[in-house]
Design a protein around this motif. Structure first.
Motif, PDB file in Angstrom:
ATOM      1  N   VAL A 157       0.831  -1.199   0.000  1.00 31.78           N
ATOM      2  CA  VAL A 157       0.000   0.000   0.000  1.00 31.78           C
ATOM      3  C   VAL A 157       0.867   1.251   0.000  1.00 31.78           C
ATOM      4  O   VAL A 157       0.504   2.272  -0.608  1.00 31.78           O
ATOM      5  CB  VAL A 157      -0.961  -0.001   1.206  1.00 31.78           C
ATOM      6  N   VAL A 158       2.029   1.205   0.640  1.00 32.13           N
ATOM      7  CA  VAL A 158       2.932   2.362   0.630  1.00 32.13           C
ATOM      8  C   VAL A 158       3.515   2.557  -0.762  1.00 32.13           C
ATOM      9  O   VAL A 158       3.611   3.688  -1.267  1.00 32.13           O
ATOM     10  CB  VAL A 158       4.043   2.186   1.680  1.00 32.13           C
ATOM     11  N   LEU A 159       3.907   1.467  -1.411  1.00 37.30           N
ATOM     12  CA  LEU A 159       4.425   1.586  -2.776  1.00 37.30           C
ATOM     13  C   LEU A 159       3.351   2.122  -3.718  1.00 37.30           C
ATOM     14  O   LEU A 159       3.639   2.923  -4.608  1.00 37.30           O
ATOM     15  CB  LEU A 159       4.920   0.222  -3.250  1.00 37.30           C
ATOM     16  N   LEU A 160       2.114   1.686  -3.515  1.00 39.06           N
ATOM     17  CA  LEU A 160       1.007   2.214  -4.308  1.00 39.06           C
ATOM     18  C   LEU A 160       0.919   3.732  -4.161  1.00 39.06           C
ATOM     19  O   LEU A 160       0.781   4.468  -5.158  1.00 39.06           O
ATOM     20  CB  LEU A 160      -0.300   1.561  -3.876  1.00 39.06           C
ATOM     21  N   ASP A 161       1.006   4.216  -2.948  1.00 42.06           N
ATOM     22  CA  ASP A 161       0.863   5.657  -2.739  1.00 42.06           C
ATOM     23  C   ASP A 161       2.103   6.427  -3.175  1.00 42.06           C
ATOM     24  O   ASP A 161       2.006   7.611  -3.528  1.00 42.06           O
ATOM     25  CB  ASP A 161       0.539   5.928  -1.271  1.00 42.06           C
ATOM     26  N   LYS A 162       3.278   5.786  -3.153  1.00 37.03           N
ATOM     27  CA  LYS A 162       4.453   6.441  -3.728  1.00 37.03           C
ATOM     28  C   LYS A 162       4.275   6.618  -5.238  1.00 37.03           C
ATOM     29  O   LYS A 162       4.682   7.634  -5.813  1.00 37.03           O
ATOM     30  CB  LYS A 162       5.711   5.631  -3.431  1.00 37.03           C
ATOM     31  N   LEU A 163       3.648   5.646  -5.889  1.00 35.09           N
ATOM     32  CA  LEU A 163       3.334   5.791  -7.319  1.00 35.09           C
ATOM     33  C   LEU A 163       2.327   6.915  -7.532  1.00 35.09           C
ATOM     34  O   LEU A 163       2.438   7.692  -8.485  1.00 35.09           O
ATOM     35  CB  LEU A 163       2.788   4.477  -7.868  1.00 35.09           C
ATOM     36  N   ARG A 164       1.347   7.023  -6.637  1.00 36.27           N
ATOM     37  CA  ARG A 164       0.365   8.107  -6.755  1.00 36.27           C
ATOM     38  C   ARG A 164       1.049   9.463  -6.598  1.00 36.27           C
ATOM     39  O   ARG A 164       0.718  10.420  -7.313  1.00 36.27           O
ATOM     40  CB  ARG A 164      -0.714   7.943  -5.692  1.00 36.27           C
ATOM     41  N   GLN A 165       1.975   9.560  -5.639  1.00 31.77           N
ATOM     42  CA  GLN A 165       2.690  10.823  -5.455  1.00 31.77           C
ATOM     43  C   GLN A 165       3.481  11.183  -6.707  1.00 31.77           C
ATOM     44  O   GLN A 165       3.567  12.357  -7.087  1.00 31.77           O
ATOM     45  CB  GLN A 165       3.642  10.718  -4.259  1.00 31.77           C
ATOM     46  N   ALA A 166       4.073  10.175  -7.337  1.00 30.56           N
ATOM     47  CA  ALA A 166       4.937  10.457  -8.482  1.00 30.56           C
ATOM     48  C   ALA A 166       4.160  10.775  -9.747  1.00 30.56           C
ATOM     49  O   ALA A 166       4.589  11.608 -10.556  1.00 30.56           O
ATOM     50  CB  ALA A 166       5.864   9.256  -8.720  1.00 30.56           C
TER      51      ALA A 166
END
Length: 867
Positions: free
Chosen positions: A418-427
């Motif tokens: 879920v953290v990697l998912l949101d890092k993708l959203r941030q990017a």
């Protein structure tokens, strides 16, 4: 060091990934539930063994063989890990390694590791005997009330290592399992989702490669079955014990069925609905769900909370169901090491959409925090949450498995999906990533390849940046220049810096807030370690704030706002009642939000002595106990007491004092207490000094000072704790004044000698020695009252208090004249709203040093332990 004890490192010549999918485990084992023991033989077949000169075996149960493996367990989490608060070891012993039927010599190394040399090429079969002892504990691998919950790893498994005995590189590779189980006692068995009721013999064969063999064995499992469209759902759990509920809302069982039904109906149309779904409620206490092949495993306390909290549990439940349903698709297309994070990221995105549709007006956890942040307990909920199921409320945790107790994450600190998912959203932005998931979640193409082809999203780069482990990062506003007039508006400049363990790149949002106009958000692209961000606004800005939505993971947020972000919180409230006194106290603190090193505080209290106010500044420094408390604390304050003129000393009833006692005070506290509810091994020392004078609007001139020290020490086990306290205080009048009765030390009361009335003996000097033996009573229970309070467990204690008050400082040390009180009490640990832990106690005491006082019972009640 503990990671090296979990491998039988016959080391590595095995390839990883899909090349190991040819592995087959043949397991024959006997299970004795009452002894918490599994004896068996495992034989591994595979062509990949042929060229392996050295082989690594994972002995996962040895993760639970030594107490130092649980170094992260503390006074709070202990009850979420150990059913009786005591570490009880598990482990696995192996013997008789054979290669193609021929015994192979093994040389012993320290701490349960051995090397096995397989020197002949072409061997394709390896056999080990094993004996597994299941630890008595909650969680994904343990036994509780005769239920074995073993979500993989209960037998030796092949693994991949780095070439040393000290570290595993990845989790066990997939394999085909042929399992033959014999049970000493008939039991209900679930093996990778296949249920065998009242079995004495179970055979299992997997039709395709699976990540592990998840096993649950219990004397009896209750079944509830229902259909959702084309899916047959079976929910299994051990019968509830010591369970009681008074509430008018739907039951937890009904909520589970509703949540699973809503989740299955929300599956994307392109994904085939499963024909069957097995859901097991297991004794998980720290985390709400745990991954397991063939089934969805939830805590048996899921939805045993207030309905306001239900959406958070539904989000976690939906994530687990979606992850289970989509896992076969992910396993077929992804590289082995990417399966878990891709599965979890997609499942969480679907779960968010599903829960949002179900509760369109629901508040997120930070919205609830902002709504009730006037209470310090809510503030601490964000910065240092001491609650079960933390991951249900805070998705952006840096560790998927904080206690390192799950098969696939115990040996690594990989960032959750879920953290990697949101890092993708941030990017790349929410819309782009939502479109990527819609396009790439179900198809046959690798997720990263599909995302690059469809939308130009470089998933591999972001994952490589963050996945191995989350670095310690802090963002800070180091300088700012706001509201510089430019044309018809204002220029805003904010200088931002990042301090971190390693270089990362992520977008950092900065919100500019003013009195008028909508907030403006500017973004630093995160390149480099610092930058100045400049923007233009048509209105004045009052504050710049980094990451107002709390999407970044930082070590502290204390330096995220400029100018500072003041916060007023009710820090503590306490009630004490006895047959001779009443007391209530509340403490409020004003501080810069997230800065727990200093504040301005005001304490209001009321008792049968006086109504009082203490107000001043506090410094907190030295070694941090957690994210918001420190071992050293200094409080300098002005104090004002409006004395209650009805207060009198019983032995001198004709004398009373009235008026005000105003002055300055100083307190220094040293404390290493992590959890105030029944601390196990702790020390608390307070030095105090006060001076009262007419120049400070006081009617009396006097001073008092002294020390208050307490300590706790476990005896035999953490269930039994010895607590001791020493209080030595002195008062002296200044000039021709007197020390008012209300300010004198009392021989009795809840803070002195219990069993003696608070007004019976008063004097200027005091020495009290107190000892208390506390015994926790197990097992736990689950008594729910209106979905507001859940009673969990009891504690009984016996105590002896002794001491003396005197107007002569030297006489307080005359042991022969000590008064003695003794008694017993009972404490109740409960959870408010189902997750905020707290404690209340009731005590009965009597004076035992005088025969005429025996039988005079004093009853005391409090909301915290007396020391």
């Amino acid at each position: 060091m503990w990671r090296c004890i979990v491998t039988l490192c016959l080391l590595v010549g095995l390839p990883v990934g899909t090349a190991m999918a040819d592995l087959t485990y043949d397991i024959e084992a006997t299970i004795d539930v009452q002894k918490r023991r599994i004896d068996g033989t495992v034989t591994v077949h595979g062509t990949s063994l042929a060229n392996a000169g050295e082989i690594c075996w994972l002995l996962f149960p040895n993760r639970f063989a030594h107490a130092e493996s649980d170094a992260g367990v503390n006074d709070f989490s202990r009850l979420l890990v150990y059913p009786e608060e005591t570490f009880e070891a598990g482990g696995i012993a192996v013997g008789g390694p054979h290669f193609d039927g021929h015994f192979v010599e093994a040389s012993a190394l320290p701490r349960d590791t051995v090397w096995l040399q397989a020197s002949e090429a072409g061997r394709t079969e390896l056999t080990l005997n094993f004996t597994t002892t299941v630890p008595h504990r909650f969680g994904a691998f343990g036994e509780f009330e005769d239920q074995l919950t073993l979500l993989g790893g209960w037998h030796p498994m092949l693994c991949d290592a780095t070439g040393s005995t000290a570290h595993l590189r990845d989790s066990p590779p997939p394999a085909v399992f042929n399992i033959d189980l014999t049970l000493v006692q008939p039991a209900d068995v679930i093996l990778n989702g296949i249920s065998s009721p009242r079995a004495t013999h179970v055979r299992y064969h997997s039709n395709s490669a699976e990540a592990a063999a998840a096993l649950i064995v219990a004397p009896t499992l209750e079944h509830r079955e229902f259909d959702v469209d084309r899916t047959h759902v079976a929910i299994l759990r051990s019968p509830e014990r010591r369970n009681f509920r008074i509430a008018w809302t739907s039951s937890p069982d009904e909520r589970i069925e509703e949540a699973i039904g809503a989740t299955l109906r929300a599956l994307p149309h392109r994904l085939a609905k499963p024909a069957a779904l097995t859901v097991v409620l297991a004794p998980l206490r720290a985390q709400l769900t745990s991954p397991a092949p063939g089934m969805v495993v939830l805590s048996d306390r899921v939805f045993k909370t207030n309905p306001l909290v239900q959406p958070f549990h539904e989000l976690q439940t939906a994530s687990a169901v979606f992850a289970h349903v989509i896992e076969p698709t992910i396993e077929q297309r992804e590289e082995y090491g990417d399966v878990r994070w891709v599965r979890d990221a997609i499942a969480r995105d679907w779960a968010r959409q599903s829960v949002q549709r179900e509760y369109p007006e629901r508040r997120g956890v930070y919205e609830w925090i902002d709504l009730f942040n006037i209470f310090a307990i809510v503030d601490r909920f964000e910065t240092s949450p001491r609650i079960p199921f933390v991951d249900s409320f805070f998705e952006h945790t840096a560790h998927a498995d904080p206690l390192h107790e799950q098969l696939f994450t115990f040996n690594n600190d990989e960032v959750p999906g879920v953290v990697l998912l949101d890092k993708l959203r941030q990017a790349y932005g929410n819309d782009v990533i939502r479109r990527v998931i819609d396009d790439c979640a179900v198809g046959p193409e690798r997720f990263a390849d599909c995302a690059r082809r469809a939308d130009g999203v470089d998933v591999d780069h972001v994952v490589a940046d963050w996945r191995p482990s989350f670095p310690q990062i802090n963002y800070a506003i180091v300088d700012y220049d706001l509201n510089e007039p430019v044309g018809d508006g204002f220029q805003q400049s904010i200088h931002v810096r990042r301090d971190g363990e390693r270089a990362v790149s992520e977008a950092v949002p900065i919100r500019l807030r003013g009195i008028s106009g909508a907030p403006t958000t500017v973004v630093w692209n995160g390149r480099g370690n610092e930058a100045t961000v400049t923007t233009h606004t048509d209105h004045r800005v009052l504050q710049a704030l980094i990451d107002s939505d709390r999407t970044l993971i930082e070590t502290t947020r204390a330096d995220n706002a400029a100018p500072a972000d003041p916060q007023l919180v009710l820090d503590a409230a306490e009630v004490e009642v006895s047959s001779t006194e009443f007391g209530f106290a509340a403490l409020a603190a004003l501080r810069n939000r997230y800065d727990y090193s200093k504040d301005l505080a005001a304490a209001l209290s009321y008792s049968n002595r006086a109504a009082s106010l203490h107000a001043g500044g506090r410094l907190h420094f030295g070694t941090a106990i957690d994210a918001n408390s420190f071992r050293n604390n200094l409080f300098a304050f002005y104090e004002a007491h409006a004395l209650d003129s009805s207060f009198k000393e019983k032995d001198n009833g004709g004398v009373r004092t009235a008026g005000h006692a105003n002055g300055f005070g100083l307190r220094y506290d040293y404390s290493d207490v992590f959890e105030s509810n029944n601390p196990k091994r702790s020390l608390h020392v307070r030095l105090f000094g006060d001076i009262f004078h007419r120049t400070l609007a006081s009617d009396y001139d006097f001073a008092d000072w002294g020390i208050d020290a307490s300590a706790t020490q476990p005896l035999w086990t953490p269930r039994t704790v010895l607590a001791a306290q020493v209080i030595n205080g002195f008062s002296a009048a200044i000039g021709d004044s007197v020390v008012p009765l209300q300010a004198r030390f009392s021989l009795g009361g809840s803070r002195s000698i219990r069993g003696i009335g608070a007004e019976e003996e008063l004097a200027r000097n005091l020495l009290v020695v107190r000892a208390e033996l506390r015994q926790s009573i197990f097992p736990e229970f689950d008594h729910n009252f209106l979905d507001l309070v859940s009673a969990r467990r009891l504690q009984i204690h016996a105590f002896v208090d002794a001491g003396r008050v005197s107007n002569s400082a030297g006489r307080v040390y005359d042991v022969s004249a000590f008064a003695v009180g003794a008694g017993v009490g009972i404490g109740l640990n409960y959870e408010f709203f189902g997750f905020f832990p707290a404690q209340v106690y009731v005590e009965m005491a009597t004076r035992v040093d005088r025969s005429d006082s025996l039988g005079d019972i004093q009853v005391l009640f409090g909301t915290r332990q007396s020391f």
